[in-house]
Design a protein around this motif. Sequence first.
Motif, short mmCIF file in Angstrom:
data_model
loop_
_atom_site.label_atom_id
_atom_site.label_comp_id
_atom_site.label_asym_id
_atom_site.label_seq_id
_atom_site.Cartn_x
_atom_site.Cartn_y
_atom_site.Cartn_z
N THR A 7 0.87 -1.19 0.02
CA THR A 7 -0.09 -0.03 0.03
C THR A 7 0.69 1.21 0.06
O THR A 7 0.59 2.05 -0.75
N LEU A 8 1.86 1.36 0.74
CA LEU A 8 2.89 2.65 1.04
C LEU A 8 3.53 2.69 -0.28
O LEU A 8 3.41 3.68 -1.02
N LEU A 12 3.05 6.03 -2.75
CA LEU A 12 4.35 6.77 -3.19
C LEU A 12 4.37 6.72 -4.89
O LEU A 12 4.52 7.54 -5.38
N ALA A 13 3.99 5.63 -5.41
CA ALA A 13 4.14 5.51 -6.94
C ALA A 13 3.09 6.38 -7.77
O ALA A 13 3.27 6.80 -8.53
N SER A 54 -7.92 -7.77 -0.83
CA SER A 54 -6.87 -6.41 -0.15
C SER A 54 -6.08 -6.03 -1.16
O SER A 54 -5.63 -4.84 -1.33
N LEU A 55 -5.82 -6.75 -2.20
CA LEU A 55 -4.87 -6.16 -3.25
C LEU A 55 -5.85 -5.15 -4.26
O LEU A 55 -5.31 -4.23 -4.86
N PHE A 56 -7.26 -5.51 -4.38
CA PHE A 56 -7.89 -4.42 -5.04
C PHE A 56 -7.92 -3.39 -4.32
O PHE A 56 -8.18 -2.23 -5.17
N TRP A 61 -6.49 2.91 -3.93
CA TRP A 61 -5.52 3.96 -3.66
C TRP A 61 -5.09 4.71 -4.72
O TRP A 61 -4.87 5.93 -4.87
N ASP A 62 -4.55 3.94 -5.70
CA ASP A 62 -4.01 4.37 -7.06
C ASP A 62 -4.89 5.45 -7.71
O ASP A 62 -4.50 6.60 -8.06
#
Length: 186
Positions: A7-8, A12-13, A54-56, A61-62
């Motif tokens: 997630t972090l 950042l990306a 969780s990965l979705f 976030w993106d």
Amino acid sequence: MNVIWRTLLVILAARRRVRRGKALDPTAVGTVRLTTLPSDIDILRHMNNGRYLSLFDLGRWDLLIRAGLFDAMKENGWYAVVSSETVTFRKSLQLWQRFDVQTRFIGHDEKAVFMEHRAVVKGEVYARAIVRARMLRRTGGTVSNEELFAAVGKPEGVREIDAWVHDWAAASALPPVRTPAPSDWS
């Protein structure tokens, strides 16, 4: 790798992509490239069904950051919570397999916004989730869609949500938090 570290890295990306002029329109499809790690698999040696959701989150976030919604939410003291979600699996993701999490805003109803997530390998959908999310205030209470759209703008060009999504949202809803919801299995 634990999801918190992913997630972090995604946050950042996404911030870096915005600085480089790769912001997104709220109706665009956001994409995050991932790899199935040993911590993602279950005893059957494929991606654990619970890990997909969780990965979705990483896709959300993106998209929130790259579309500018996260900054508006932060400025207003708002945050989003998932109120319901449904996921459908088509193919299994294997250990070390590269895949894209594709995310897009698909519409709203009177109380919430809807997003769609897909796990995609070489253009082929392996899994899809529909997520219904509400906006809450850090000071307490909910944020109406009118307030949300006044702050961030109402996305143009979003097609009407499929009828089954509205039916699913209504059928899967639990009582409001101030209403009793006893666990009665009879």
